[in-house]
Design an enzyme around this catalytic site. Structure first.
Site, PDB file in Angstrom:
ATOM      1  N   HIS A   1      -7.295  -5.803  -0.675  1.00 51.26           N
ATOM      2  CA  HIS A   1      -6.350  -4.661   0.003  1.00 51.26           C
ATOM      3  C   HIS A   1      -6.107  -5.345   1.217  1.00 51.26           C
ATOM      4  CE1 HIS A   1      -3.872  -1.353  -0.620  1.00 51.26           C
ATOM      5  NE2 HIS A   1      -4.081  -1.052   0.983  1.00 51.26           N
TER       6      HIS A   1
ATOM      7  N   SER B 232       0.894  -1.364   0.109  1.00 54.96           N
ATOM      8  CA  SER B 232       0.026  -0.010  -0.085  1.00 54.96           C
ATOM      9  C   SER B 232       1.028   1.247   0.064  1.00 54.96           C
ATOM     10  CB  SER B 232      -0.827  -0.255   1.211  1.00 54.96           C
ATOM     11  OG  SER B 232      -2.048   0.662   1.101  1.00 54.96           O
TER      12      SER B 232
ATOM     13  N   ASP C  89      -9.154  -4.533  -5.393  1.00 51.89           N
ATOM     14  CA  ASP C  89      -8.629  -3.399  -4.792  1.00 51.89           C
ATOM     15  C   ASP C  89      -8.630  -2.001  -5.726  1.00 51.89           C
ATOM     16  OD1 ASP C  89      -6.832  -1.861  -3.514  1.00 51.89           O
ATOM     17  OD2 ASP C  89      -5.235  -3.091  -3.554  1.00 51.89           O
TER      18      ASP C  89
END
Ligand SMILES: *[C@@H]1O[C@H](CO)[C@@H](O)[C@H](O)[C@H]1NC(C)=O
Ligand SMILES: *[C@@H]1O[C@H](CO)[C@@H](O)[C@H](O)[C@H]1NC(C)=O
Length: 451
Positions: free
Chosen positions: A421, A235, A391
C-alpha cells in the site's frame, strides 16, 4: 583506566608539594570519586545506547513483502509512519477525534513529503509544467499543464488523493501528479476536497463530483476535451474514483482506482488477514477501520466489534450484500495462504443492535462502491484497477475487478504481487522502490495508449 594508575602518583606529588598527609588523602578520595563517576557515566551511556538501539531495531523489524529488494527503505518507511501513527492515536484518547487536527495533518504531510522528495518543502518550480491553484465550483484544485501540450482539446486526468479521507493533501501528491502530467502529456487536476471526520460522507464525495462535473462542462474554457477525461485516485481516492464513476458512468472515459478501499461489510477478507503485518505504518486493518469510522461518522467504540465482523447481523450475512463480496469473487491465484483460498464464511453471528446502527451507512454504494448491484456496474466506464499483493485492501480491488468483468465492463487488472500500500509514491526520489517504478511506468503506458 589511565586515571586509576595515575591517582597514587598525583597524590604523592600533592604530598610532596604540600607536605600534608591529609591533603594527599583528600586528593586521593577526590580523584577516586571522579574515576567512579566516570565509570558510572560510561556504563550508563553504554547501556542507554544499547536499550535505544534495541528499541529502534525492534521497531524496524517489520516483515518485508517477498520480492521487495529495498529492505531498508521499507523499514525506514514503516518505522517513520508507525511512530507517527502511535502518536496520533494517543491524541484520539485525549479527545481529538481520529487524532486529526491542523498540526497533526501538517506533521504527517511533512514526514511523507520528506520520504518522497527528500525535502520537507517538496519540489520547486518545473520548467516543463505550468502549475497553479484555482477553485472549480467552490472546491480547491491544483492544475498541472504540460507546457508543450497545447491546443484546444487536451486530455485530462482528475485526481482524488488518498489518506483515508482524513489525511494528506495535493501537496503530498505533487510529485506523482507532475510525473503523470508530463509523461502522458495531459492536464492533471488534483482535487483539494474537504476531509473527515470534520466533513464525513458524502462531503468529500460531493466535492470530487463537483470538480469532475465542472471539468466535463467547461471543456472549452479549460481547453480540455470532455470526451477524453480520466479519473483516478489511490486508497481513499480510489474509493472516491469508484463512487464518482458510479454517478457519472460513461461521461468518464477511463476510471483508475489504485489500491482502493471499497467496502466495510467484511473485514476478514484473506487480504485483511494475511497482510495486516506488512508495512503496517502505511496501512493496517486498524488504521483502515479508523478511516472508515471517520468517513462514516461512526463511533470508535465499535472498533473491536467491526474488526470481528460483529457489525453485520446474521440476516445481513445471508443477504445479497454479502454475496457482493463473497469468496466466489476471490482471485485464489493471488491469495498466498492455501487455507484462506477456500475459507468458509460463517453467517450465524453478529450484533443486531450495532447492525441496525451502521446498516444504512455501510450498504450505501456511494459509501461502499462494492455494495452496488450488477445493473449499476454495467454502465461503468473502462476501468484500470491497480492492486498490491501485500495490502489489506488487495481483495477489495480484486473483487471490484471481477465484478466489473462479470458486468461486461472493459477492465484491466494491474496486480503487483510484490506491491504494498502506498507504493505509487516511490517511483523516484531518495527512496525509490522497483515495484513503485513499475506501477508508475505501466500506468503511464496505459494512459498514453487509451486516453
Ligand atoms: C462550468 O461548470 C459549472 C459547474 O458544473 C456550470 O454551472 C457552468 O455552466 C459551466 N460553464 C459553462 C460555460 O458551461
Ligand atoms: C456525527 O454523528 C453525531 C451523532 O452520532 C452527530 O451529533 C454529529 O453531528 C455528526 N457529525 C457530523 C459532522 O455530521
Amino acid at each position: 583506566m589511565a586515571l586509576l594508575y595515575c591517582m597514587p602518583l598525583v597524590a604523592f606529588m600533592f604530598y610532596k608539594s604540600t607536605q600534608s598527609w591529609k591533603a594527599a588523602v583528600a586528593c586521593l578520595i577526590y580523584l577516586g570519586g571522579l574515576a567512579w563517576l566516570g565509570i558510572l557515566t560510561t556504563l550508563l551511556t553504554v547501556s542507554l545506547t544499547l536499550v535505544l538501539a534495541f528499541i529502534l531495531l525492534e521497531f524496524m523489524h517489520t516483515p518485508i513483502p517477498e520480492g521487495v529488494t529495498e529492505v531498508w527503505g521499507a523499514r525506514i518507511l514503516d518505522a517513520a509512519l508507525r511512530f507517527n501513527g502511535k502518536f496520533i492515536l494517543k491524541l484520539h484518547d485525549f479527545g481529538v477525534r481520529g487524532g486529526c487536527c491542523r498540526a497533526t495533518r501538517k506533521l504527517v504531510d511533512v514526514v511523507l513529503k520528506t520520504l518522497i522528495t527528500g525535502s520537507p518543502f517538496g519540489k520547486g518550480a518545473d520548467p516543463k509544467l505550468n502549475i497553479f491553484d484555482s477553485n472549480f465550483d467552490g472546491v480547491g484544485v491544483r492544475v498541472y499543464e504540460p507546457v508543450d501540450a497545447t491546443g484546444p482539446k487536451r486530455p485530462a486526468l482528475v485526481y482524488y488523493h488518498g489518506g483515508g479521507w482524513s489525511w494528506l493533501s495535493v501537496d503530498v501528491y505533487d510529485p506523482a501528479n507532475r510525473e503523470l502530467a508530463k509523461r502522458v502529456g495531459m492536464v492533471v487536476i488534483a482535487v483539494d476536497y474537504r476531509q473527515s471526520p470534520e466533513h464525513p460522507h458524502p462531503i468529500p464525495f460531493n466535492d470530487c463530483l463537483k470538480v469532475t462535473e465542472y471539468v466535463l462542462k467547461n471543456g472549452t474554457k479549460l481547453k480540455i476535451d470532455p470526451n477524453r477525461i480520466a479519473i483516478s485516485g489511490d486508497s481513499a481516492g480510489g474509493h472516491l474514483t469508484a463512487a464518482v464513476s458510479l454517478r457519472l458512468k460513461k461521461k468518464i472515459k477511463i476510471q483508475i482506482p489504485i489500491y482502493p478501499c471499497l467496502q466495510l461489510f467484511d473485514l476478514k477478507t484473506p487480504s485483511y488477514i494475511e497482510n495486516k503485518d506488512f508495512i503496517p505504518g502505511m496501512l493496517c486493518d486498524i488504521s483502515m477501520l479508523a478511516y472508515w469510522l471517520n468517513y462514516g461518522n461512526i463511533s470508535y467504540d465499535h472498533m473491536d466489534m467491526i474488526l470481528a465482523n460483529e457489525h453485520t447481523s446474521p440476516t445481513l450475512k445471508k443477504s445479497k450484500y454479502a454475496d457482493y463480496v463473497s469468496p466466489k469473487w476471490y482471485m485464489n491465484e493471488y491469495i498466498r495462504s492455501e487455507k484462506l483460498r477456500h475459507m468458509e464464511k460463517p453467517t450465524d453471528f453478529g450484533n443486531e443492535e450495532l447492525s441496525k446502527i451502521v446498516e444504512k451507512t455501510i450498504l450505501d454504494p456511494y459509501f461502499a462502491p462494492l455494495m452496488a448491484d450488477e445493473e449499476e456496474f454495467k454502465d461503468l466506464p473502462q476501468t484500470y484497477v491497480l492492486t498490491a499483493g501485500y495490502d489489506v485492501l488487495r481483495d477489495d480491488g480484486l473483487i471490484y475487478y471481477q465484478r466489473c468483468k462479470a458486468a461486461g465492463v472493459p477492465a484491466h487488472l494491474a496486480h503487483y504481487e510484490d506491491g504494498f500500500h502506498g507504493m505509487i509514491f516511490f517511483f523516484a526520489g531518495p527512496m525509490p522502490f522497483q515495484v513503485g517504478k513499475r506501477a508508475m511506468n505501466d500506468l503511464v503506458k496505459y494512459l498514453k495508449e487509451n486516453l
